[in-house]
Design an enzyme around this catalytic site. Structure first.
Site, PDB file in Angstrom:
ATOM      1  CD  GLU A   1      -2.480   1.207   2.790  1.00  8.31           C
ATOM      2  OE1 GLU A   1      -2.361   0.216   3.550  1.00  8.31           O
ATOM      3  OE2 GLU A   1      -3.220   2.165   3.044  1.00  8.31           O
TER       4      GLU A   1
ATOM      5  CG  ASP B   1      -0.640   1.823   6.513  1.00  2.07           C
ATOM      6  OD1 ASP B   1       0.517   1.370   6.471  1.00  2.07           O
ATOM      7  OD2 ASP B   1      -0.971   2.936   6.065  1.00  2.07           O
TER       8      ASP B   1
ATOM      9  CG  ASP C   1      -5.087   2.260   8.429  1.00  2.00           C
ATOM     10  OD1 ASP C   1      -5.225   1.427   7.493  1.00  2.00           O
ATOM     11  OD2 ASP C   1      -4.534   3.354   8.277  1.00  2.00           O
TER      12      ASP C   1
ATOM     13  CG  ASP D   1      -7.986   4.322   4.393  1.00  2.00           C
ATOM     14  OD1 ASP D   1      -9.229   4.183   4.271  1.00  2.00           O
ATOM     15  OD2 ASP D   1      -7.395   5.414   4.331  1.00  2.00           O
TER      16      ASP D   1
END
Ligand code: 0RA
Length: 638
Positions: free
Chosen positions: A425, A498, A500, A502
């Site tokens: 990402e 990540d 999280d 997203d």
């Protein structure tokens, strides 16, 4: 398909319950969460069989405060008279393996179940079981403990005007690794049953939370299709048909929507066949033939046009194919028995589908035209994409090594057996990954921002998307029906995002992409998710020491024995790690936490994928947690 000539004597006796306790896996698959819930399916299936035989229309499942399950029906009640063995029939049914009218000759067995061994197996694996039969004006009851040991005799508790059976059991904590029942899991199964059996009312009550829901569908699988398509734009009302030939009854509901994906969910005797089988095959063959024959007859295709292909015709199709197959010819295949093998099912489903669908198309010519047009668009898109790929290959030969995107950092050595592809990402994490990797066998492909949501776009657009085109090219094994696992350039494809919301979104998007276009990659266990640590802990002292933690508990444990001046850093994203840290924690095969993606039940996942693609981050997380199970890399025993 039903047969009434058995009561108290046609029940055969085979084996004792100790065998079940010794090897529970053989009877219910496993002793984890899945096996635990299998107990519920077995007991519910018995009540469903009774309903299918024409007795009783309502089944209630109660999850008790005491970890118990109670299943009530209003069928005829378990027979309580004397069995040929001298014992009463209720006792035989619940203490003798393979006993029950379902086995031997003459009985019905309509719910498939993994092994279909019923009440006695559940009794063997329960610390407590209580069976109550309302029959012949009396309430009969028998209680068992400790894996089916009877406590007293069959008792008559009093008079009753009703009929039916109530079974309560408590799973044995010595057998199962967990005994906590999952409301949602039971609800999904119960709801599925309600869809499949018109007018059967299924109630679920959870005493732990006082939650309660009921499911009853007057129009059965037609409503199932409508519910699956409820957030989409259908281009017609559901088409429904049913018929029966010989020992096989067929029921189909189908609808086309204006998007591009295909969902065929099939069932045999009310049990989901997640790997399809002969019935699904017969359905697909008939659908392709019906559309092509129709198109020729009404000149929707010109003489020189090739036939429409099945996969193009099924673009945007939602279908439920539910068949009932008599036990004498029932065959399952595959490791998990999720695939129907009965050859006759192909012929009969084909015959019925062809006939009924042709009739439907003739009566709905405008709709037929729309679907055929859609298929032609799909076909042209596929051809254009194929041409573009061939061109890209030719270009590559011309210019030697060209990366489509110029972003891939390939591995130094070309070894399909060990090479790893990291899909990373963001460009900045991509940069650290390129620096930190072992360049001999690790390739890095940074993905910019969010990748295209392939659920919301057609195949044509999907393939025009730069990130997707690059992934297909890099993996090197084509896609869709032309996908060839043997050509895959990588042993492992690792999604690194990540930790999280997203990141979870990107994971879902990528998994959806692989699921739709490169399914064998997932089935072969080549798709992984990298797990970056959540904390970096630096212990100060004579010698500075850096430790990483992946969970809160791990962090707390480390801090317990750490000096006061220890520094804890919470990682918010991959970008906060430098190249060395990324290598140490997330990429080095010796130290990383890599998890393999197993989508347990692909078509279940499929049902929900559309829900996921909205903007609800919590839902996506839930989906990931409940549909995608993860195995640690080093637990795979490779
Ligand atoms: C054997 C024979 C008959 C009914 C049943 C079993 C039966 C079993 C269960 C288990 C849960 N609910 C059930 N309901 C019925 C039919 C006997 C007859 O001819 O009346």
């Amino acid at each position: 398909m039903q047969n009434n000539n058995y009561g108290d004597s046609s029940i055969t006796i085979l084996e004792g319950l100790e065998a079940v306790r010794k090897r529970p896996g053989m009877y219910i698959g496993s002793t984890d969460d899945r096996g635990l819930h299998h107990l519920v399916w077995e007991i519910v299936d018995n009540s469903i069989d009774e309903a299918l035989a024409g007795y009783g229309k309502e089944i209630t499942v109660i999850i008790g405060n005491d970890n118990s399950i109670t299943v009530m029906d209003n069928g005829r009640g378990v027979p309580c008279g004397k069995h040929a063995s001298g014992k009463n029939t209720l006792e035989v049914i619940y203490t003798v393996l393979h006993a029950g009218g379902k086995f031997g000759t003459g009985g019905y067995k309509t719910s498939g179940g993994l092994h279909g061994v019923g009440g006695s197996v559940v009794n063997a694996l329960s610390s407590y079981m209580e069976v109550t039969s309302y029959r012949d004006g009396k309430i009969h009851r028998m209680i068992f403990e400790n894996g089916g040991k009877k406590i007293g005799k069959l008792e008559i508790l009093g008079d009753t005007k009703r009929t039916g059976t109530t079974v309560k059991f408590i799973p044995d904590g010595q057998i199962f690794s967990t005994t906590i029942f999952d409301y949602e899991k039971i609800k999904e199964r119960i709801r599925e049953n309600a869809y499949l059996i018109k007018d059967l009312k299924m109630n679920l009550i959870d005493k732990r939370t006082n939650k309660q829901e009921s499911f009853v569908y007057e129009r059965g699988i037609s409503e199932y299709v409508e519910d699956i398509d409820k957030n989409k734009k259908p281009i017609h009302k559901v088409c429904y048909f049913e018929d029966q030939i010989d020992k096989i009854a067929v029921e189909v509901a189908l609808q086309f929507v204006d998007t591009y994906d295909e969902k065929i969910i099939s069932f045999v005797n009310n049990v989901h066949t997640k790997d399809g089988g002969t019935h699904e095959l017969g359905f697909k063959i008939a659908l392709t033939r019906a559309f092509n024959d129709f198109s020729r007859k009404y000149n929707l295709l010109k003489e020189k046009d090739p036939n429409l292909e099945g996969s193009d015709l099924r673009s945007g199709l939602t279908a439920i194919v539910s068949v009932r197959v008599e036990e004498s010819i029932l065959e399952f295949e595959g490791q998990t028995k999720g695939k129907l093998g009965t050859p006759l099912a192909k012929t009969i489903v084909d015959q019925i589908t062809y006939e009924k669908l042709t009739e439907y198309l003739v009566n709905n010519k405008d709709l037929a035209q729309k679907i055929v047009d859609k298929a032609i668009v799909e076909y042209n898109a596929r051809m254009a994409a194929r041409k573009a790929r061939t061109q890209a290959r030719l270009d590559k030969k011309d210019k030697q090594e060209v990366n489509l995107s110029g972003k891939l950092s390939p591995a130094g050595e070309k070894n399909k057996e060990i090479n790893e592809l990291f899909l990373v990402e963001g460009d900045s994490a991509g940069g650290s990954a390129k620096k930190g990797r072992d360049r001999r066998f690790q390739a890095i492909l940074p993905l910019r921002g969010k990748i295209l949501n392939i659920e919301k776009t057609g195949q044509e657009n999907a393939l025009k998307n730069q990130e997707i085109a690059t992934m297909i090219y890099t993996i090197g094994a084509d896609y869709g029906s032309s996908f060839d696992l043997k050509k895959c350039n990588y042993k492992k494809i690792i999604i690194m995002t990540d930790a999280d919301d997203d990141g979870a979104h990107i994971q879902v998007l990528l998994l959806t992409f692989f699921f739709r276009y490169m399914r064998p990659l997932i089935e072969d266990g080549r798709v992984y998710v990298a797990l970056p640590p959540l904390f970096k802990i630096v212990k100060r002292g004579k010698k500075e020491e850096t430790i990483y933690a992946w969970t809160n508990e791990e962090k707390e444990k480390i801090l317990k024995n750490a000096p006061a001046n220890t520094i804890v850093q919470r990682y918010k994203g991959l970008g906060e790690m430098n190249a060395d840290q990324l290598w140490d924690t997330t990429m080095n095969p010796e130290t990383r936490n890599l998890i393999r993606v197993n989508i347990e039940d692909l078509s279940d996942a499929e049902k929900q994928i559309d829900i996921l693609m909205g903007d609800d981050a919590a839902r996506r997380r839930n989906w990931l947690e409940s549909n995608v199970s993860f195995t640690l890399e080093d637990e795979q025993g490779e």
